[in-house]
Enzyme design. Sequence first.
Site, PDB file in Angstrom:
ATOM      1  N   ALA A  44      49.581  47.608  30.733  1.00 51.09           N
ATOM      2  CA  ALA A  44      50.141  46.308  31.062  1.00 51.09           C
ATOM      3  C   ALA A  44      49.035  45.317  30.891  1.00 51.09           C
ATOM      4  CB  ALA A  44      50.471  46.183  32.669  1.00 51.09           C
ATOM      5  N   PRO A  45      49.291  44.075  29.967  1.00 51.10           N
ATOM      6  CA  PRO A  45      48.397  43.238  29.868  1.00 51.10           C
ATOM      7  C   PRO A  45      47.975  42.400  31.140  1.00 51.10           C
ATOM      8  CG  PRO A  45      49.802  43.451  27.848  1.00 51.10           C
ATOM      9  CD  PRO A  45      50.249  44.415  29.053  1.00 51.10           C
ATOM     10  N   THR A  68      43.257  47.548  31.794  1.00 53.11           N
ATOM     11  CA  THR A  68      42.020  47.400  30.556  1.00 53.11           C
ATOM     12  C   THR A  68      42.803  46.956  29.269  1.00 53.11           C
ATOM     13  OG1 THR A  68      40.842  49.348  31.662  1.00 53.11           O
ATOM     14  CG2 THR A  68      40.151  48.313  29.599  1.00 53.11           C
ATOM     15  N   THR A  69      42.374  45.777  28.996  1.00 58.09           N
ATOM     16  CA  THR A  69      42.879  45.081  27.716  1.00 58.09           C
ATOM     17  C   THR A  69      42.023  45.383  26.457  1.00 58.09           C
ATOM     18  OG1 THR A  69      41.626  43.004  28.380  1.00 58.09           O
ATOM     19  CG2 THR A  69      44.049  43.300  28.757  1.00 58.09           C
ATOM     20  N   HIS A  94      40.136  32.336  31.001  1.00 62.72           N
ATOM     21  CA  HIS A  94      39.399  33.248  31.745  1.00 62.72           C
ATOM     22  C   HIS A  94      37.904  33.338  32.040  1.00 62.72           C
ATOM     23  CE1 HIS A  94      43.045  35.489  30.403  1.00 62.72           C
ATOM     24  NE2 HIS A  94      42.851  36.346  31.384  1.00 62.72           N
ATOM     25  N   LYS A 139      34.880  38.117  30.574  1.00 68.44           N
ATOM     26  CA  LYS A 139      35.787  38.986  30.013  1.00 68.44           C
ATOM     27  C   LYS A 139      35.323  39.363  28.500  1.00 68.44           C
ATOM     28  CE  LYS A 139      40.560  38.632  28.878  1.00 68.44           C
ATOM     29  NZ  LYS A 139      40.955  40.024  29.381  1.00 68.44           N
ATOM     30  N   GLY A 189      45.091  39.860  26.674  1.00 72.02           N
ATOM     31  CA  GLY A 189      46.165  40.715  26.343  1.00 72.02           C
ATOM     32  C   GLY A 189      47.617  40.000  26.544  1.00 72.02           C
ATOM     33  N   GLY A 224      37.266  52.983  37.852  1.00 69.24           N
ATOM     34  CA  GLY A 224      36.443  51.535  37.428  1.00 69.24           C
ATOM     35  C   GLY A 224      36.458  50.926  38.928  1.00 69.24           C
TER      36      GLY A 224
END
Length: 267
Positions: free
Chosen positions: A126-127, A101-102, A156, A160, A166, A11
Amino acid sequence: MSKKIRVLVNGARGRMGKEVVKAILNDPTLELVGAVDPAGTEEDAAVVAGLPACGVLLTGDLSDTIEASNPEVMVDFTIPQSVMGNIRIALQHKVSPVVGTTGLSEQDLQEIREWTASYETSCLIAPNFAIGALLMMRFAREASRFFPHVEIMEYHHDQKLDAPSGTAIKTAEAIQEERQKINQGHPDEEEIIAGSRGGEFEGMRIHSIRLPGLVAHQEVLFGGLGQTLTIRHDSITRESFMPGVIEAVQRIRSAKGLVYGLDKLIF
């Protein structure tokens, strides 16, 4: 001098991906060996991120790039629709994913646990990578022992894709572990406009705001007899996540299985 950790960024053309590329190139313990993006433009990854050329070109195929560059860690900031496939490809190649990535479900997490056991390779989901956000979640969990009535507001940017965030979900899960489910608000309350009270999770309400100009922000608002308590964290720029990303890359290879939350690595 110790050997540098070989890192691939998946990404790499995205807003977070470009920040990760810069952070890796600026860290003396890490080496950028691959950069993947669906566009696969073969541009220099450093130039795309706003730095002088580094010789690592953007490619479009994750599996082929892993085989060609032999990374130890993959940092993934992509989209919910592709992240599970990305994680599996990395684990199959014995590469440890560090995933920001959530949008992953509990079923997804269970599947990743099975993959890490099968391929004997660690993975971090990891959120949130901001250290301040981790502390916010930790403080919120502690506060819920004394203030069981709580609502979560997360803010956000309007690009998003998932809601709630997350971080909000992980905050709610942490509070759930500390207090019993309670029914908040008036028992006869009525939503005149559906959804105006937010999403319900174990008696808590979670509200998601999406607006241009925001990055990542969260308030945890507690109410008690004659008082309120607000715990808030703000990420003003995406640079705020980079110290946590670097810590994750440096530590994940020494972990085992699935690690859910950066706090499990650093606290």
